[in-house]
Design a protein around this motif. Sequence first.
Motif, PDB file in Angstrom:
ATOM      1  N   THR A 150       0.859  -1.175   0.000  1.00 45.69           N
ATOM      2  CA  THR A 150       0.000   0.000   0.000  1.00 45.69           C
ATOM      3  C   THR A 150       0.895   1.224   0.000  1.00 45.69           C
ATOM      4  N   GLN A 152      -0.500   4.362   0.522  1.00 44.29           N
ATOM      5  CA  GLN A 152      -1.245   5.457   1.128  1.00 44.29           C
ATOM      6  C   GLN A 152      -0.500   6.100   2.296  1.00 44.29           C
ATOM      7  N   ILE A 170      -6.683   7.283   6.184  1.00 41.62           N
ATOM      8  CA  ILE A 170      -7.152   6.425   7.277  1.00 41.62           C
ATOM      9  C   ILE A 170      -6.757   4.983   6.970  1.00 41.62           C
ATOM     10  N   PRO A 171      -5.998   4.325   7.822  1.00 35.54           N
ATOM     11  CA  PRO A 171      -5.560   2.938   7.573  1.00 35.54           C
ATOM     12  C   PRO A 171      -6.650   1.930   7.902  1.00 35.54           C
ATOM     13  N   LEU A 172      -7.776   2.027   7.193  1.00 35.33           N
ATOM     14  CA  LEU A 172      -8.943   1.220   7.542  1.00 35.33           C
ATOM     15  C   LEU A 172      -8.689  -0.269   7.334  1.00 35.33           C
ATOM     16  N   PHE A 173      -8.071  -0.625   6.198  1.00 39.17           N
ATOM     17  CA  PHE A 173      -7.823  -2.042   5.924  1.00 39.17           C
ATOM     18  C   PHE A 173      -6.971  -2.660   7.018  1.00 39.17           C
ATOM     19  N   GLN A 174      -5.888  -1.971   7.399  1.00 37.78           N
ATOM     20  CA  GLN A 174      -5.019  -2.511   8.437  1.00 37.78           C
ATOM     21  C   GLN A 174      -5.733  -2.600   9.780  1.00 37.78           C
ATOM     22  N   ALA A 175      -6.613  -1.641  10.054  1.00 33.88           N
ATOM     23  CA  ALA A 175      -7.345  -1.677  11.309  1.00 33.88           C
ATOM     24  C   ALA A 175      -8.240  -2.909  11.383  1.00 33.88           C
ATOM     25  N   VAL A 176      -8.842  -3.272  10.239  1.00 34.73           N
ATOM     26  CA  VAL A 176      -9.756  -4.417  10.210  1.00 34.73           C
ATOM     27  C   VAL A 176      -8.993  -5.741  10.192  1.00 34.73           C
ATOM     28  N   TYR A 177      -7.946  -5.819   9.380  1.00 35.57           N
ATOM     29  CA  TYR A 177      -7.280  -7.102   9.122  1.00 35.57           C
ATOM     30  C   TYR A 177      -5.916  -7.217   9.790  1.00 35.57           C
ATOM     31  N   HIS A 178      -5.630  -6.357  10.756  1.00 36.55           N
ATOM     32  CA  HIS A 178      -4.352  -6.442  11.460  1.00 36.55           C
ATOM     33  C   HIS A 178      -4.200  -7.835  12.081  1.00 36.55           C
TER      34      HIS A 178
END
Length: 303
Positions: A150, A152, A170-178
């Motif tokens: 990524t 971003q 906003i690191p949304l993907f990492q927040a969900v799939y960390h």
Amino acid sequence: DLQENGVAVQVYTNGMSWDQAEPNWEHDGKPCTQILPDGSLHGVVYNTWMNARLMHVCGASSGWRQKELDVVQQAAALGLDGLYIDQIAVIGGQRPCFSTEHGHEPGGGTFGATGFRELFQVIRDANPGLAISSESVSEIYQDLLDACITLQTSWERLHGKAGTTNRQPIPLFQAVYHGRSVVFGNYAHIDGIPPYDECWPDAGRPDPAGERDWHALCPDQFPLEIARTIPFGCQPLVTNLTRAHLASDRLAPDVAFFLDLARFYYAHRPWLLWGHMLPPAAVDVAQLDVTCIQRGIFTKPDT
């Protein structure tokens, strides 16, 4: 040499583009290319220095899947630790193909993404020890990838607009799939100057004298991008780091900062990579205005 010094190595391949000027494209690549509704072939010029048109292939094309598998097998035979397969995760299967020769109905459907998924599965089955990554974060391919890139973390450099303030990615993907997906990436150039490949035309090579002192004009952009990487749940990465950069006294503080963050991340991987992400506590810190330059791979110094 890198592997002997404990460094895992992956190289770049492209997972869904075939250069229209490549000698075998007319015979082998053209039958694999996506067809647009008007019957034309879909291609994109990414590299403005080369002006080479890369033709996007259809994920359902058996000819392309065999071609890509051949490339992967050659790369795996080198003893690599991993392989980066570009483009598929970010755009693979998004555009409908109107070909009547690829074994799918012309137009919409899931055949594109399904085809690329089958390609990833065949690659994994044939090379169980090879780590596979692709471009950008995409849930539809996530179970078949070991990692993804990524950019971003370098939002201002790639997508920011002049005068933009108080906007943050906003690191949304990492927040969900960390803890479930390994994410790496950055587009941080330590001196603000993108590389010019030695295979590109000399006639288009920018004059180094035309470059401004981006490091002096934007002294905090590189450390901003590098620092953002850690709380965004990404493995640290720096772009185009050369021996000249490492030997520069002016850049020494930035190099030291990057190495400190890399060592910090490595020492705390059980939490930063695999740990469960909890709601962040309130953080009260001083604020700093940062001057940034927006510049991509093919941006000339005067633009």
